[in-house]
Design a protein around this motif. Structure first.
Motif, PDB file in Angstrom:
ATOM      1  N   ARG A  98       0.875  -1.170   0.052  1.00 29.22           N
ATOM      2  CA  ARG A  98       0.108  -0.062  -0.100  1.00 29.22           C
ATOM      3  C   ARG A  98       0.842   1.323   0.071  1.00 29.22           C
ATOM      4  O   ARG A  98       0.444   2.296  -0.621  1.00 29.22           O
ATOM      5  N   ASP A  99       1.844   1.205   0.538  1.00 28.16           N
ATOM      6  CA  ASP A  99       2.938   2.457   0.642  1.00 28.16           C
ATOM      7  C   ASP A  99       3.875   2.518  -0.554  1.00 28.16           C
ATOM      8  O   ASP A  99       4.757   3.393  -0.463  1.00 28.16           O
ATOM      9  N   TRP A 100       3.686   1.789  -1.570  1.00 30.57           N
ATOM     10  CA  TRP A 100       4.502   1.885  -2.738  1.00 30.57           C
ATOM     11  C   TRP A 100       3.484   2.142  -3.886  1.00 30.57           C
ATOM     12  O   TRP A 100       2.533   1.427  -4.251  1.00 30.57           O
ATOM     13  N   THR A 101       4.173   3.079  -4.761  1.00 35.19           N
ATOM     14  CA  THR A 101       3.160   3.414  -5.923  1.00 35.19           C
ATOM     15  C   THR A 101       3.983   3.240  -7.238  1.00 35.19           C
ATOM     16  O   THR A 101       4.969   3.885  -7.332  1.00 35.19           O
ATOM     17  N   TRP A 102       3.609   2.284  -8.098  1.00 34.84           N
ATOM     18  CA  TRP A 102       4.216   1.849  -9.461  1.00 34.84           C
ATOM     19  C   TRP A 102       3.697   3.108 -10.508  1.00 34.84           C
ATOM     20  O   TRP A 102       2.862   3.523 -10.276  1.00 34.84           O
ATOM     21  N   THR A 103       4.660   3.455 -11.120  1.00 37.10           N
ATOM     22  CA  THR A 103       4.392   4.781 -12.061  1.00 37.10           C
ATOM     23  C   THR A 103       4.023   3.976 -13.645  1.00 37.10           C
ATOM     24  O   THR A 103       3.244   4.700 -14.233  1.00 37.10           O
ATOM     25  N   GLU A 104       4.638   2.871 -14.146  1.00 38.10           N
ATOM     26  CA  GLU A 104       4.407   2.447 -15.338  1.00 38.10           C
ATOM     27  C   GLU A 104       3.706   1.106 -15.442  1.00 38.10           C
ATOM     28  O   GLU A 104       4.064   0.324 -14.239  1.00 38.10           O
ATOM     29  N   ARG A 105       3.176   0.655 -16.518  1.00 38.66           N
ATOM     30  CA  ARG A 105       2.674  -0.726 -16.560  1.00 38.66           C
ATOM     31  C   ARG A 105       3.717  -1.694 -16.505  1.00 38.66           C
ATOM     32  O   ARG A 105       3.707  -2.629 -15.842  1.00 38.66           O
TER      33      ARG A 105
END
Ligand code: FAD
Ligand code: NAP
Length: 543
Positions: free
Chosen positions: A81-88
């Motif tokens: 939850r605390d990590w956000t991916w930016t690309e597919r």
């Protein structure tokens, strides 16, 4: 990102409950689970940081081909939850940042000794301990020895004659300089056209003055369809990741972002087949191989997919002299790892990019100034070896592993790897392999398979410790049956029909055996659970 620190050097033999070799996704999670059991563990890692694959493969364009939202740990809701991916498909720097973020969150580095390569592991039968020696003189003893050494970590440069004479710099994609490489104004030679080459060639071509690609086998490649991830997709994934991962473990490939069509090709109309292939091609990624239930099982079904892929590939290639060369025609689609690309084929349309067929005229030697093939010298300023790995077994057999009676693992595996469930090998008590040969490993989303193995090993070690059981090792009978089963399942597929690294075919002299288990993550997981439930059926337990 916290700087990597290492556990202090050990002058004398120090004892731990477990030694883990490797600090990629597998070693990191294994350490976390062992700590959770209250056990002590020492991790050795050859690199000077965590990350494994993503630490070493820093070549331009390196990114995952399993979608980022699935190519991440699934064991902790807080961490995801605390990590956000930016690309597919996340690029290498982002994946490495993620791994360092996990190492920070779990405070992993204090138990990892970096820049240290394990040279030998020897089982002391009387003491019931593994004695592990490193290239820096460390000696540690531990009851359990866990190889988290990676399936694709032993980078391999072919034994080309004259390589030492080459006057310019050369690089292997799997051991790329941290500071990066500037190819501006340079004549570059790239050897290889597998996934690493397919990802790096478009970016190298953007910089280079001239690029010559040396191709032995044309590969099937399809557009990845990479794109930024919209906020809603990320939020949706965060909300369901934990349950999605439980589901992923029941699937064949450990992936849930697309469904396999189970209908055999022959039972579909030509229109339905074409629509299925077209839709999946447009989705990008591995969905394409799920077009029919029997793509990987029959030539007829495979040919439909291969023919469609070749037609699509042909559409974007403009130079008539390279079209036939770039279209794969000597193996079924998918039996060599499918490549996902971003403008790979289009790169060959540029006037400064050439393709040399080294199938017809193999590379004869490297000279001071370049690469010789078919009696012609191609002058280059630098060489990129995108020539792959001694896959699945290379990292293991390069360690001098000696089990009961001093028997060497490398000798036992001389005719091909022999394991029970890909987890252990008879004669090597308390030695575990994470995603070893004979497990689904490289045919799956590797993080799902890694977690499946680590969880099983952790539970096993926990139960042995609680029950005061000194050792566990596969019986020879169970191992023989499993090896036969792995071969049998492979023989029902088209996989053995290509010269792939799955078959060891990229390494001269390596036995030709299909090394991963093609039965699927879900089926395999059921077998793992059954074995554990039956008090480790097929393993001998030492009191
Ligand atoms: P690794 O990440 O390989 O880590 C093993 C570590 O062990 C290495 O750091 C190595 O230095 C260390 N080591 C080995 N031997 C020793 C020794 N003797 N002493 C000390 N240390 C040692 N898989 C997917 O599922 N999806 C993908 O998109 C994907 N993309 C990939 C892209 C590339 C470029 C490559 C090469 C592989 C890719 N893979 C992918 C496979 C990838 O290897 C796994 O997904 C995963 O990262 C493996 O993690 P691991 O911890 O098992 O092994
Ligand atoms: P690879 O698939 O083994 O490709 C190596 C290439 O080098 C092949 O084209 C091979 O030709 C060629 N080659 C090897 N020896 C040669 C020689 N002596 N002369 C001429 N050519 C030679 O290695 P890779 O590209 O590094 O990929 C390995 C695996 O890592 C992939 O299959 C994949 O699982 C993973 N990976 C994934 C991604 C991703 O998209 N996420 C990216 C990179 C790697 P032949 O085919 O004829 O052997």
């Amino acid at each position: 990102m916290a700087q990597e620190t290492s556990a202090s050097a050990q002058a004398e033999t120090k004892e731990f409950d477990a030694v883990i070799v490797g600090a990629g996704f597998a070693g990191m999670y294994m350490l976390h689970r062992l700590r959770g059991l209250g056990l002590t563990a020492c991790v050795f890692e050859a690199g000077d940081g965590v990350g494994g694959t993503w630490y070493w493969n820093r070549y331009p364009g390196a990114r995952c081909d399993v979608e980022s939202l699935e190519y991440q740990y699934g064991f902790s809701d807080e961490i995801q939850r605390d990590w956000t991916w930016t690309e597919r498909y996340a690029a290498q720097p982002e994946i490495l940042r993620y791994q360092n973020y996990v190492a920070d969150r779990l405070d992993l580095r204090r138990d990892i000794r970096f820049s240290t390569r394990v040279a030998a592991a020897t089982y002391d039968e009387r003491a019931g301990l593994w004695s592990v020696a490193t290239n820096r003189g460390d000696r540690v003893a531990a009851r359990f020895c866990i190889m988290a050494t990676g399936c694709l970590s032993a980078a391999r440069v072919p034994d080309f004659e004259g390589i030492d004479e080459f006057e310019g710099p050369w690089y292997h994609t799997g051991d790329w300089p941290k500071e990066g490489v500037d190819f501006s104004g340079k004549r570059v030679g790239v050897i290889g056209t597998g996934s690493s080459a397919v990802q790096s060639i478009p970016l190298i071509a953007e910089q280079a003055k001239h690029l010559t690609v040396f191709q032995r086998t044309a590969n099937f490649t399809l557009p990845a369809g990479n794109r930024p991830l919209p906020k809603e997709e990320i939020e949706k994934s965060k909300a369901t990741l934990m349950q999605d991962r439980r589901h992923a473990r029941t699937t064949a490939g450990g992936i849930i972002c697309f469904e396999y069509n189970e209908t055999p090709a022959a039972e579909m109309t030509p229109e339905d087949r074409a629509r299925e292939l077209n839709d999946r091609w447009n989705m990008g990624g591995f969905a394409f191989l799920g077009a029919f239930g029997d793509v990987m099982a029959t030539h007829e079904a495979n040919d439909y997919a291969a023919e469609f892929a070749r037609a699509k590939m042909r559409e974007v290639i403009e130079k008539p002299e390279v079209v036939d060369l770039l279209l794969p025609n000597d193996h079924p689609i998918g039996v060599k790892r499918l490549c996902l690309d971003t403008h790979y084929l289009e790169t060959f349309n540029a006037p400064h990019v050439d393709l040399v067929d080294v199938r017809k005229a193999p590379i004869e030697r490297i000279t001071k100034k370049g690469i010789v093939s078919g009696g012609k010298e191609y002058e280059v300023d630098c060489i990129v070896f995108a020539t792959g790995f001694d896959a699945m077994t290379g990292a293991l057999t390069s360690i001098d592993i000696a089990g009961r009676n001093g028997a060497k693992l490398s000798e036992k595996w001389a005719a091909g790897p022999r394991t029970y469930l890909g987890l252990g090998s008879a004669g090597f008590p308390n030695l575990f392999f994470i995603t070893g040969p004979g497990s689904p490993s490289v045919l799956s989303n590797m993080i799902v398979s890694i977690e499946q193995h680590v969880d099983w090993i952790a539970e096993c070690i926990g139960r042995l410790t609680e029950g005061n059981i000194r050792s566990i090792e596969p019986t020879k009978d169970a191992e023989d049956v499993w090896v036969e089963h792995v071969n049998e399942v492979a023989s029902t597929t088209l996989y053995p029909q290509a010269n792939s690294w799955y078959m060891g075919a990229n390494i001269p002299g390596k036995p030709r055996i299909f090394m991963p288990y093609a039965g699927g993550v879900g089926v395999y997981g059921e077998k793992l659970a059954e074995v554990a439930a039956k008090d480790y059926e097929g393993f001998a337990l030492g009191a």
